[in-house]
Write an enzyme that holds these catalytic residues in place. Structure first.
Site, PDB file in Angstrom:
ATOM      1  N   PHE C 123     -14.008  96.898  44.179  1.00 44.18           N
ATOM      2  CA  PHE C 123     -12.692  96.738  43.566  1.00 44.18           C
ATOM      3  C   PHE C 123     -12.763  97.366  42.190  1.00 44.18           C
ATOM      4  O   PHE C 123     -13.629  97.022  41.392  1.00 44.18           O
ATOM      5  CB  PHE C 123     -12.379  95.236  43.466  1.00 44.18           C
ATOM      6  CG  PHE C 123     -11.077  94.914  42.795  1.00 44.18           C
ATOM      7  CD1 PHE C 123      -9.892  94.959  43.514  1.00 44.18           C
ATOM      8  CD2 PHE C 123     -11.036  94.550  41.453  1.00 44.18           C
ATOM      9  CE1 PHE C 123      -8.681  94.645  42.898  1.00 44.18           C
ATOM     10  CE2 PHE C 123      -9.830  94.237  40.837  1.00 44.18           C
ATOM     11  CZ  PHE C 123      -8.650  94.279  41.562  1.00 44.18           C
ATOM     12  N   ARG C 243     -13.037  85.069  40.293  1.00 44.83           N
ATOM     13  CA  ARG C 243     -13.652  84.149  39.332  1.00 44.83           C
ATOM     14  C   ARG C 243     -14.375  83.008  40.034  1.00 44.83           C
ATOM     15  O   ARG C 243     -15.415  82.530  39.569  1.00 44.83           O
ATOM     16  CB  ARG C 243     -12.591  83.613  38.371  1.00 44.83           C
ATOM     17  CG  ARG C 243     -12.261  84.639  37.320  1.00 44.83           C
ATOM     18  CD  ARG C 243     -10.975  84.378  36.574  1.00 44.83           C
ATOM     19  NE  ARG C 243     -10.686  85.579  35.774  1.00 44.83           N
ATOM     20  CZ  ARG C 243      -9.510  85.892  35.289  1.00 44.83           C
ATOM     21  NH1 ARG C 243      -8.472  85.094  35.507  1.00 44.83           N
ATOM     22  NH2 ARG C 243      -9.348  86.994  34.589  1.00 44.83           N
ATOM     23  N   GLU C 363     -15.487  89.962  35.411  1.00 43.55           N
ATOM     24  CA  GLU C 363     -14.382  89.190  36.000  1.00 43.55           C
ATOM     25  C   GLU C 363     -13.647  88.407  34.907  1.00 43.55           C
ATOM     26  O   GLU C 363     -13.170  87.319  35.119  1.00 43.55           O
ATOM     27  CB  GLU C 363     -14.945  88.236  37.069  1.00 43.55           C
ATOM     28  CG  GLU C 363     -14.129  88.203  38.349  1.00 43.55           C
ATOM     29  CD  GLU C 363     -14.286  89.491  39.166  1.00 43.55           C
ATOM     30  OE1 GLU C 363     -15.072  90.374  38.781  1.00 43.55           O
ATOM     31  OE2 GLU C 363     -13.571  89.608  40.177  1.00 43.55           O
TER      32      GLU C 363
END
Lengths: 333, 278, 383
Positions: C123, C243, C363
């Site tokens: 990602f 997360r 993140e």
């Protein structure tokens, strides 16, 4: 059958005579027990061309030998032995049956106990007689560092398998005499359902660590597979073999052949190096006949360290490296 | 289709449970349970038979309700059916009793079994008795410590190494084997398999009554042996401790025992110039 | 909320732990040292559904609940955080967006391959000038016929060196007034998809983190995940989920370091007794144990909210903030307990110590998590 003298039976497990003298050890112990309950010691030998064993067991202290010599018994057969034992026990009612805790003994004895509907303690490390004449079977228990005193109060015979090396055989004495009863193979025994197709002695097993003078054993304290592999280097220098604990075998650091302990090899080295082994009884069970133990562990309280003759309180990997280096230096010089 | 039964046991995850000297009991609370390793090998053997010859595998265990866990694990690995024998009146059974109960369960629930597989021994007691005694209870031919199983119709061919002998044996189904940990390395449990095991399956739980076992039977089949006393084994002996940096410890040791070591290994390590330890 | 692990969660943990200890423990130090991606072990993991943790069964996934998925990531990270990272990124921020936003065709095309690990996913949002500030992204996607042409540079892409598919966050309208972003499904085989050198990082070194360059990379229009313009929504939703994954990873690292420290404290003798008998060390151990227990509850609460279909962004941020803080503190104390040895690569705690730090950074940094949490708290009408 004369009189009702009590009898202690020792099963003759002769197949591995040269590696494993547990039958002789049991005859010796049975002689002690027999004194306490005024019994005779009776060794059982089933097989074909078995005179050698009849003579051995006689020379090592048996009072009586029950022998069945028949070509049908040429190789070991659990089922046939079960049928023979069942018949003999019914007829003669022995007080105690002792069987060596060999692989065979540990397969055979539980079935026999079940068939005779009596109790059995596995892999005993001690046997005693109570003042009332009961056999006390001292067996490892709870998978830890415990021993249990077990008795079979209400059922007969009292049965135990005994760990090889637990007792000392008495010296060979050709002048000893035993009453040898050669019995015919009973008629009408059920045909064995397990057929032996092939068997061979495994030469590689005979050269295994069971007969090594020096053994280097490693446990989880070696940290990883690579560190463990270095034990082979030390073993090579010392001309010995490598042994392992069960967690190590399960972790794939060592082959199952290297497993030392209750479920593995019983070793009898002159010197045993024990690296990073805590000393669970499953392992130490196999060390009964080790002469001189050198244990290396960071934890001085580890059972293995307490069992040892020399205990090095240090990192097992560091000591291993130093030992390899030092020995190479000293041997080369 | 072949009908296989695998008998498994849940054992504590660590082999060395601490002993509470005050209360005289094992601290079982300190270790979670797991499937006994040899039992897992037996299950793997059954799964490989299933893959090769097609079979239905029922896994049986006896224990407290928490023992369901090992049955779920067995389902995740590929077993088809499960049975938990769970009853307070059966607690504390010795091998004699356990084998009798398992035999009752197999007669009742897996009557047409072709092959029963057990682990060769358990990690917590290592008596290695239940398998052979179960065979005796069901009057089945049996071979212990099996490393390899092949089937030819209803003939089982098994291999094993015991007491330094490599043996090949044959017997006809129904039969029983106990599987050693030499071979049949258990497969990893797939995560999807675990999820499915919990999603689709119910663990079949039966108690003593359902097995037709009454209190009187428990007494009659009950333990033949009695534990009189349990004690810590003595391990301490007169020994010598070396402490310090590894290299010093090693030299100290070698200096002191050089003769002994030389004699045993048949090579001299004596009398060489070196730093003397204290 | 269940406070005792259920049987399934225990078995998931046991199974993942068994795998990690058997397959990863022997190589963890080495692959960290040499910064190599353990391809052979990853192949085994694919067959055991580690790459389809929460993907539905029909796509070849394991269909795990979120607590189970977190447990798996914990257990991998407890032994080897870099592999834990590979798995959590693939599942948490590459597979997850398909589950949330993918249309039927996209899911049918990509999910089975992702869930079976035939494609490893990445990602990519982060750029040189855009991290948590997603609005500053400079990668562009310009429509040309039935395709979009992507240009830009993504940095610090986890799994970048090995990914077969990357979700690329790009602007589809650069007009400041109508700024619009979308997420593109970009296969690594597309022309114009280039990888940079692997980053030489402080920790998680076995994960092939790299830059990705998009040079006139043509992506068919149907590869816009969800719909055109959904970039921000996808980005934010995915980060919430990511997360949870990073929190689980941090917790696993903490657990590994904690266990190593306790073991060492029981073995290490000073003043003729194990240092575990010293009160100072006991205080450390007590604090570490308590903080980990608290962190675990926060993490599983976020998971349960997510599975219940309730908002969990704030809870995921709390879990991520706290678990990563605990990981940093625990690994630092674990080194401290090991003394000089802990500072040496001979001991695993040195690696845990390096691995833990980044959990406070990626993140969303701890500062960003606090911002997310504070906004959520301040927006509440009643506290």
């Amino acid at each position: 059958m004369e009189n009702k003298k009590k009898s202690i039976w020792v099963f003759g497990d002769y197949r591995n005579y040269y590696q494993n003298r547990v039958t002789l050890q049991l005859i010796s112990k049975a002689m002690d027990l027999a004194k306490a309950i005024d019994a005779e010691v009776c060794a059982l030998v089933f097989g074909h061309e078995i005179d050698e064993w009849i003579m051995e067991y006689t020379a090592h202290g048996a009072d009586r030998i029950l022998a069945i010599d028949d070509p049908a018994l040429k190789s070991y057969s659990t089922e046939q032995y079960l049928a023979i034992m069942e018949a003999l026990v019914k007829e003669r009612d022995p007080e105690i049956i002792l069987i060596g805790a060999t692989d065979f003994g540990r397969e055979f004895a539980p079935r026999l106990a079940k068939r005779l509907q009596t109790g059995l303690s596995a892999d005993c490390v001690g046997l005693e007689i109570t003042p009332e004449g009961l056999l006390v079977q001292i067996a490892p228990s709870f998978g830890g560092n415990m021993l249990a005193e077990i008795v079979t109060e209400h059922h007969r015979p009292q049965m135990a398998t005994v760990r090889p090396g637990t007792f000392k055989e008495i010296p060979h004495d050709n002048s000893r005499k035993a009453q040898v009863e050669r019995l015919p193979l009973m008629k009408g025994l059920p045909a064995p359902r397990v057929r032996l197709i092939e068997y061979e002695r495994c030469a590689e097993k005979e050269h295994s660590i069971e007969n090594a003078q020096v053994i280097v054993c490693g446990g989880r304290g070696m940290g990883n597979k690579n560190n463990f592999a270095k034990l082979h280097e030390l073993a090579r220098i010392l001309g010995g073999g490598v042994g392992a604990t069960r967690p190590v075998v399960y972790a794939g650091w060592a082959d199952h052949d290297a497993l030392v302990g209750q479920a593995g090899k019983h070793i009898k080295p002159k010197i045993l190096f024990s690296f990073g082994i805590s000393g669970a009884i499953q392992h130490t069970a196999g060390l009964g006949e080790a002469d001189f133990i050198v244990a290396i562990n960071k934890n001085p309280q580890a059972t293995m360290m307490k069992m040892a003759d020399v205990a090095m309180v240090a990192d097992a990997g560091d000591v291993l490296n130093s030992l390899i280096k030092e020995l190479k230096k000293r041997i080369r010089e | 289709m072949l009908k296989l039964v695998v008998c498994i046991k849940q054992v504590p995850m660590v082999t060395e449970l601490p002993w509470d000297e005050k209360t005289g009991t094992l601290r079982r609370d300190l270790a979670p349970g797991m499937m006994n390793p040899a039992c897992k090998h037996a299950l793997e053997a059954a799964l490989q038979i299933k893959e090769k010859y097609s079979a239905h595998i029922t896994v049986i265990t006896m224990g407290p309700p928490t023992a369901k866990e090992v049955l779920y694990e067995a389902l995740a690995m590929g077993a088809d059916g499960t049975l938990l024998i769970c009853d307070k009146i059966l607690a504390g059974s010795d091998t004699y009793m356990t084998s009798w109960i398992l035999a009752q369960a197999i007669r009742k629930h897996c009557a047409n079994v072709d092959l029963i597989l057990c682990g060769a021994f358990t990690a917590d007691s290592e008596t290695a008795q239940v398998g052979p005694q179960l065979a005796e209870s069901l009057n089945l031919p049996a071979v212990a410590y099996v490393e390899k199983i092949e089937m030819n119709g209803r003939i089982l061919r098994v291999r094993r190494i015991v007491d330094n002998f490599r043996e090949t044996m044959e017997m006809e189904c129904p039969a029983l084997v106990t599987v050693s940990i030499e071979n049949y390395l258990p497969r990893y449990v797939g995560l999807g398999g675990l999820q499915s095991a919990f999603g689709e399956n119910q663990i079949q739980v039966i108690d003593a009554t359902a097995l037709g076992i009454a209190a009187a039977d428990v007494k009659k089949q009950g333990s033949r042996t009695k534990v009189r006393r349990v004690f810590l084994r003595k391990t301490q002996k007169e020994n010598e401790y070396f402490t310090g940096v590894a290299v010093n410890v090693v030299n100290e040791f070698l200096n002191k025992y050089e003769r002994k070591i030389s004699t045993v290994i048949g090579k001299s390590i004596e009398g060489k110039e070196r730093t003397r330890g204290k | 909320m269940q406070f005792n692990p259920c049987m399934k969660h225990k078995l998931i943990r046991d199974s993942a732990r068994h795998f990690a200890e058997t397959e990863l423990a022997p190589i963890a130090a080495e692959i960290d040292k040499n910064a190599t991606f353990p391809v052979a072990v990853i192949e085994k993991m694919k067959k055991l559904n580690y790459f389809g943790l929460q993907a539905p069964k029909e796509f070849g996934g394991a269909a795990l609940d979120s607590v189970s998925a977190a447990i798996v990531v914990e257990e991998l990270s407890r032994v080897c955080a870099a592999v834990g990272l590979c798995v959590t990124v693939h599942n948490g921020v590459a597979v997850f967006p398909f589950l949330q936003f993918g249309n039927k065709e996209q899911n049918e095309k990509y999910l089975p391959r992702l869930a079976r690990g035939e494609m490893i996913g990445a990602f990519s949002l982060t750029e040189a000038n855009a991290g948590s500030d997603a609005g500053s992204v400079e990668t562009t996607a310009v429509k040309e016929g039935g395709d979009y042409v992507l240009n830009g540079t993504k940095i610090f892409v986890t799994n970048g060196g090995v990914c077969d598919l990357a979700l690329i966050f790009a602007l589809t309208n650069t007009d400041r007034q109508q700024l619009q972003s979308s997420v593109f499904i970009v296969e690594s085989s597309y022309e114009g998809f280039l990888r940079g050198e692997l980053e030489d990082l402080c920790g998680m070194r076995a994960n092939p983190v790299s830059s990705l360059f998009l040079e006139n990379c043509r992506v068919p229009e149907e590869n816009i995940l969800g719909k055109l313009g959904m970039g921000m929504k996808i980005g934010m939703t995915t980060l919430d989920n990511g997360r949870i994954g990073v929190a689980a990873q941090a917790l696993g690292i903490a657990q590994g370091a904690f266990e190593a420290a306790v073991k060492y404290a029981k073995e290490r003798q000073q003043f003729k007794k194990p240092i575990a008998s010293l009160q100072t060390i006991q205080n450390y151990i007590a604090d570490m144990a308590t903080e980990q227990a608290a962190a675990r509850l926060l993490l599983y609460r976020a998971c349960e909210l997510k599975d219940a279909g309730q908002p969990y962004g704030c809870e995921a941020a709390m879990a991520k903030l706290y678990c990563s803080t605990v990981a940093s503190k625990t690994t630092s104390l674990a080194v401290q307990i090991h003394g000089g040895y802990g500072y040496s690569k001979e001991y695993d705690v040195e690696r845990y110590f390096r691995d833990a730090k980044v959990t406070e950074i990626y993140e969303g940094t701890s500062e960003i998590q606090r911002m997310v949490i504070a906004r959520a708290v301040l927006a509440k009408l009643t506290l």
